[in-house]
Design a protein around this motif. Structure first.
Motif, PDB file in Angstrom:
ATOM      1  N   GLU A  23       1.076  -1.411   0.138  1.00 26.00           N
ATOM      2  CA  GLU A  23      -0.034  -0.055  -0.018  1.00 26.00           C
ATOM      3  C   GLU A  23       1.406   1.452  -0.142  1.00 26.00           C
ATOM      4  OE1 GLU A  23      -4.623  -0.495   1.537  1.00 26.00           O
ATOM      5  OE2 GLU A  23      -2.542  -0.598   3.393  1.00 26.00           O
ATOM      6  N   GLU A  24       1.690   1.730   1.238  1.00 23.15           N
ATOM      7  CA  GLU A  24       2.568   2.373   1.246  1.00 23.15           C
ATOM      8  C   GLU A  24       3.911   2.393  -0.194  1.00 23.15           C
ATOM      9  OE1 GLU A  24       3.042   4.514   3.396  1.00 23.15           O
ATOM     10  OE2 GLU A  24       1.332   3.738   4.403  1.00 23.15           O
ATOM     11  N   MET A  25       3.869   1.907  -1.162  1.00 26.02           N
ATOM     12  CA  MET A  25       4.736   1.833  -2.620  1.00 26.02           C
ATOM     13  C   MET A  25       3.718   2.236  -3.591  1.00 26.02           C
ATOM     14  SD  MET A  25       6.788  -1.963  -2.409  1.00 26.02           S
ATOM     15  CE  MET A  25       7.740  -1.543  -4.393  1.00 26.02           C
ATOM     16  N   LEU A  26       2.237   2.061  -3.073  1.00 25.89           N
ATOM     17  CA  LEU A  26       1.791   1.915  -4.116  1.00 25.89           C
ATOM     18  C   LEU A  26       1.301   3.523  -4.193  1.00 25.89           C
ATOM     19  CD1 LEU A  26      -1.307  -1.220  -4.584  1.00 25.89           C
ATOM     20  CD2 LEU A  26       0.374  -0.319  -6.363  1.00 25.89           C
ATOM     21  N   ALA A  27       1.295   4.052  -3.432  1.00 21.86           N
ATOM     22  CA  ALA A  27       0.767   4.848  -3.116  1.00 21.86           C
ATOM     23  C   ALA A  27       1.750   6.356  -3.193  1.00 21.86           C
ATOM     24  CB  ALA A  27       0.298   5.599  -1.390  1.00 21.86           C
ATOM     25  N   LYS A  28       3.473   6.110  -2.713  1.00 18.03           N
ATOM     26  CA  LYS A  28       4.153   7.237  -2.990  1.00 18.03           C
ATOM     27  C   LYS A  28       3.902   7.074  -4.756  1.00 18.03           C
ATOM     28  CE  LYS A  28       6.617   8.959  -0.314  1.00 18.03           C
ATOM     29  NZ  LYS A  28       6.802   9.875  -0.165  1.00 18.03           N
ATOM     30  N   TYR A  29       4.651   5.553  -5.954  1.00  9.24           N
ATOM     31  CA  TYR A  29       4.973   6.036  -6.254  1.00  9.24           C
ATOM     32  C   TYR A  29       3.558   5.853  -7.252  1.00  9.24           C
ATOM     33  CZ  TYR A  29       9.590   4.229  -4.506  1.00  9.24           C
ATOM     34  OH  TYR A  29      10.593   3.625  -4.090  1.00  9.24           O
ATOM     35  N   ARG A  30       2.393   6.157  -7.509  1.00  8.61           N
ATOM     36  CA  ARG A  30       1.812   5.576  -8.011  1.00  8.61           C
ATOM     37  C   ARG A  30       0.753   6.389  -8.008  1.00  8.61           C
ATOM     38  NH1 ARG A  30       1.823   1.722 -12.774  1.00  8.61           N
ATOM     39  NH2 ARG A  30       0.060   1.554 -12.880  1.00  8.61           N
ATOM     40  N   GLU A  31       0.280   6.908  -6.350  1.00  5.51           N
ATOM     41  CA  GLU A  31      -0.949   7.618  -6.386  1.00  5.51           C
ATOM     42  C   GLU A  31      -1.619   6.922  -6.381  1.00  5.51           C
ATOM     43  OE1 GLU A  31      -0.901  11.585  -7.676  1.00  5.51           O
ATOM     44  OE2 GLU A  31       0.690  11.970  -6.525  1.00  5.51           O
ATOM     45  N   GLU A  32      -2.113   5.381  -5.794  1.00  7.80           N
ATOM     46  CA  GLU A  32      -3.119   4.882  -6.075  1.00  7.80           C
ATOM     47  C   GLU A  32      -3.402   3.582  -4.992  1.00  7.80           C
ATOM     48  OE1 GLU A  32      -2.809   3.808 -10.653  1.00  7.80           O
ATOM     49  OE2 GLU A  32      -2.340   2.513  -9.557  1.00  7.80           O
ATOM     50  N   THR A  33      -4.501   3.153  -4.359  1.00 10.31           N
ATOM     51  CA  THR A  33      -4.603   2.182  -3.801  1.00 10.31           C
ATOM     52  C   THR A  33      -4.137   0.386  -4.126  1.00 10.31           C
ATOM     53  OG1 THR A  33      -7.186   2.033  -3.819  1.00 10.31           O
ATOM     54  CG2 THR A  33      -5.517   3.522  -2.690  1.00 10.31           C
ATOM     55  N   ILE A  34      -4.713  -0.596  -3.563  1.00  5.44           N
ATOM     56  CA  ILE A  34      -4.746  -2.069  -4.511  1.00  5.44           C
ATOM     57  C   ILE A  34      -6.125  -1.998  -4.637  1.00  5.44           C
ATOM     58  CG2 ILE A  34      -5.134  -3.070  -1.924  1.00  5.44           C
ATOM     59  CD1 ILE A  34      -2.600  -5.363  -2.908  1.00  5.44           C
ATOM     60  N   GLU A  35      -6.838  -1.667  -4.394  1.00  9.27           N
ATOM     61  CA  GLU A  35      -8.505  -1.665  -5.163  1.00  9.27           C
ATOM     62  C   GLU A  35      -8.504  -2.077  -5.985  1.00  9.27           C
ATOM     63  OE1 GLU A  35     -13.121  -0.433  -3.670  1.00  9.27           O
ATOM     64  OE2 GLU A  35     -11.155   0.530  -3.589  1.00  9.27           O
ATOM     65  N   GLY A  36      -9.186  -3.127  -6.556  1.00 13.71           N
ATOM     66  CA  GLY A  36      -9.197  -3.860  -8.056  1.00 13.71           C
ATOM     67  C   GLY A  36      -8.308  -4.089  -8.742  1.00 13.71           C
ATOM     68  N   LYS A  37      -6.791  -3.901  -8.083  1.00 21.46           N
ATOM     69  CA  LYS A  37      -5.118  -4.899  -9.073  1.00 21.46           C
ATOM     70  C   LYS A  37      -5.407  -6.380  -8.548  1.00 21.46           C
ATOM     71  CE  LYS A  37      -4.096  -0.884  -9.133  1.00 21.46           C
ATOM     72  NZ  LYS A  37      -4.321  -0.088  -7.939  1.00 21.46           N
ATOM     73  N   LYS A  38      -4.800  -6.854 -10.126  1.00 20.07           N
ATOM     74  CA  LYS A  38      -5.060  -8.319  -9.624  1.00 20.07           C
ATOM     75  C   LYS A  38      -3.472  -8.774  -9.189  1.00 20.07           C
ATOM     76  CE  LYS A  38      -8.198  -9.268 -13.487  1.00 20.07           C
ATOM     77  NZ  LYS A  38      -8.041  -9.463 -14.779  1.00 20.07           N
ATOM     78  N   VAL A  39      -3.615 -10.176  -8.597  1.00 16.57           N
ATOM     79  CA  VAL A  39      -2.319 -10.159  -7.381  1.00 16.57           C
ATOM     80  C   VAL A  39      -1.990 -12.169  -7.477  1.00 16.57           C
ATOM     81  CG1 VAL A  39      -1.818 -10.088  -5.307  1.00 16.57           C
ATOM     82  CG2 VAL A  39      -3.111  -8.484  -5.642  1.00 16.57           C
ATOM     83  N   ILE A  40      -1.003 -11.991  -7.843  1.00 17.91           N
ATOM     84  CA  ILE A  40      -1.103 -13.013  -7.728  1.00 17.91           C
ATOM     85  C   ILE A  40       0.249 -13.116  -6.445  1.00 17.91           C
ATOM     86  CG2 ILE A  40       1.451 -14.705  -9.175  1.00 17.91           C
ATOM     87  CD1 ILE A  40      -0.069 -14.135 -11.325  1.00 17.91           C
ATOM     88  N   ILE A  41      -0.241 -14.240  -5.644  1.00 20.72           N
ATOM     89  CA  ILE A  41      -0.089 -14.794  -4.366  1.00 20.72           C
ATOM     90  C   ILE A  41       1.627 -16.293  -4.671  1.00 20.72           C
ATOM     91  CG2 ILE A  41       0.329 -15.155  -1.758  1.00 20.72           C
ATOM     92  CD1 ILE A  41      -1.887 -12.565  -2.549  1.00 20.72           C
ATOM     93  N   SER A  42       2.660 -16.770  -4.309  1.00 19.10           N
ATOM     94  CA  SER A  42       3.120 -17.847  -4.473  1.00 19.10           C
ATOM     95  C   SER A  42       3.112 -18.712  -2.784  1.00 19.10           C
ATOM     96  CB  SER A  42       4.093 -17.439  -5.216  1.00 19.10           C
ATOM     97  OG  SER A  42       5.525 -16.778  -4.158  1.00 19.10           O
ATOM     98  N   GLY A  43       2.979 -19.729  -2.651  1.00 21.65           N
ATOM     99  CA  GLY A  43       2.952 -20.378  -1.127  1.00 21.65           C
ATOM    100  C   GLY A  43       1.251 -20.543  -1.414  1.00 21.65           C
ATOM    101  N   ALA A  44       2.006 -21.952   0.068  1.00 16.99           N
ATOM    102  CA  ALA A  44      -0.274 -21.484   0.815  1.00 16.99           C
ATOM    103  C   ALA A  44       0.789 -21.548   2.228  1.00 16.99           C
ATOM    104  CB  ALA A  44      -1.048 -23.115   0.031  1.00 16.99           C
ATOM    105  N   GLY A  45       1.821 -21.240   2.750  1.00 19.84           N
ATOM    106  CA  GLY A  45       1.690 -21.386   4.043  1.00 19.84           C
ATOM    107  C   GLY A  45       1.336 -20.193   4.746  1.00 19.84           C
TER     108      GLY A  45
END
Length: 448
Positions: free
Chosen positions: A220-242
């Protein structure tokens, strides 16, 4: 290799000395690469032999762990504790139970932990430990016997003001409980010598969620600083299941993102409209595997047998949360090709150095693990504080402290990146910011 002759010569020595320790060499190379901009500017780093001292652990403890399985057979494993650096506080870092555990992996993890812990602002040094024991397929009684025998040696080397281990891969609430029980019996005392404990005997709320939640707070901090955006609506890939990946997925969903793909050791699952995160959470409750079962509930999703192929799917944000070197150069190229513009590490060193450089060259926002996945150890530090005060904090208080800590870590990393490299280069920023605190403490305490 580096602009600094000091670092180039030292790294050559390290390569020759530790030729059989590739993971540790990779961690040192990545660190030296990030430190290159500042070393020539500060001759005291070489004068005080700071780098030479930093890359050598203060202590490595190796021991035999002998235990009986349910058939009465005697088994022997190797146990370790790498106490890397205590300049700013007691050694702090997880215990890992996995067949791959060896000195190289634990040294890389302990080295990284030193700077990660520094970034939290809490008084914690860096350490790591574990054993080449595989808890998969073992009964509760076998795991209990192993943990108790492991602690019968480890207890000599840890303590609330000396070394405070926590959990890691293969070590959760159950294993911590068995180890803490044996420590308490041997020492006849209740102290905050382990973190990640159960809530009934000194554990902290938010601890199991902390690394995954903290990762998303950092994103969230990265998106706000570099793109002036939030994570809402973004498509995310996550590896792992722990627990890291699962809580990252739950927090991403809570913040309005769509998790389109996840993986485990058996493969990956992808659905462009979003995965059933609640089902995955249920399937992974007692075992970090879900892909073979998920298809019984959602046959329309896409399945693959190679976990690494999860990175070939389109996304906005990629969060590697499984293990070291899971994201090589080929996967980085696939992510860029399919539109990914932000990669943030939830595991320790999951991206190879070659892949990291490629992502940076392509101007992909990159959050390094020593900053982005520091949420777990941050809440572990808060658990130590609660144990010392004999006073628990509420869930809301701890979640706020976690969020504030991740914001502070981002700001420190950003400011150092802006000063020493480029504002978007958080790899340099996180390494320099973490290093400076340890460096100052080492100089202040003399040559020891």
């Amino acid at each position: 290799m580096f602009k600094s002759n000091y670092l180039s010569n030292l790294f050559q020595e390290v390569k020759e000395r530790y030729v059989t320790q590739p993971e540790f060499l990779q961690a040192v190379e990545e660190f030296f690469d990030a430190m290159d901009p500042i070393v020539n500017e500060d001759p005291n780093i070489e004068k005080h032999a700071i780098m030479e001292r930093l890359i050598e652990p203060e202590r490595i403890v190796k021991f035999r762990v002998t235990w009986f399985d349910d058939n009465g057979k005697i088994n022997v494993n190797r146990g370790y504790r790498v106490q890397f650096n205590s300049a700013i506080g007691p050694y702090k870092g997880g215990i890992r139970f996995h067949p791959s555990v060896n000195e190289s992996i634990l040294k890389f993890l302990g080295f990284e932990q030193t700077f990660k812990n520094s970034l939290t602002g809490l008084p914690m040094g860096g350490g790591k430990g574990g054993a080449d024991f595989d808890p998969r397929g073992k009964s509760d009684n076998e795991i209990m016997r192993f943990c108790q025998n492991f602690m019968q040696e480890l207890y000599r080397h840890i303590g609330p003001d000396t070394d405070v281990p926590a959990g890691d891969i293969g070590v959760g609430f159950r294993e911590i409980g068995y180890m803490y029980g044996m420590y308490r019996k041997i020492r006849n005392e209740n102290t905050g010598v382990l973190t990640g404990k159960g809530l009934t005997y000194g554990g902290s709320l938010v601890r199991k969620e902390a690394t995954g939640y903290g990762l998303l707070y950092f994103v969230e901090e990265m998106l706000a600083k570099y793109r002036e955006e939030t994570i809402e609506g973004k498509k995310v890939i996550i590896s792992g299941a722990g627990k890291v990946a699962m809580h990252a997925a739950l927090k991403a969903r809570e913040l309005g993102a769509t998790v389109v793909a996840m993986s485990d050791i058996n493969g990956y699952v992808y659905h462009k409209n979003g995965l059933d995160i609640s089902l995955i959470a249920k399937l992974t409750e007692n075992n970090p595997e879900f892909t073979t079962q998920y298809k019984d509930y959602h046959s329309g999703a896409e399945y693959g047998k190679s976990p690494k192929d999860v990175w070939t799917k389109p996304c906005d944000i990629a969060l590697p949360c499984a293990t070291q070197n899971e994201l090589p150069i080929e996967s980085a190229k696939a992510l860029v090709k399919n539109g990914c513009y932000l990669v943030c590490e939830g595991a320790n060193m999951p991206t190879t150095l070659e892949a990291t450089h490629y992502l940076q060259e392509k101007d992909i926002l990159f959050g390094p693990g020593k900053a982005a996945n520091a949420g777990g150890v941050a809440v572990s530090g808060l658990e130590m504080t609660q144990n010392a005060m004999h006073t628990p904090w509420t869930y809301e208080e701890l979640d706020k402290k976690l969020k504030d800590t991740m914001k502070s870590i981002f700001e420190k990393s950003y400011e150092a990146a802006e000063k020493y490299a480029d504002p978007r280069n958080l790899v340099v920023g996180a390494n320099v910011a973490g290093f400076m605190r340890v460096y100052d403490a080492m100089v202040a305490q003399g040559v020891i």
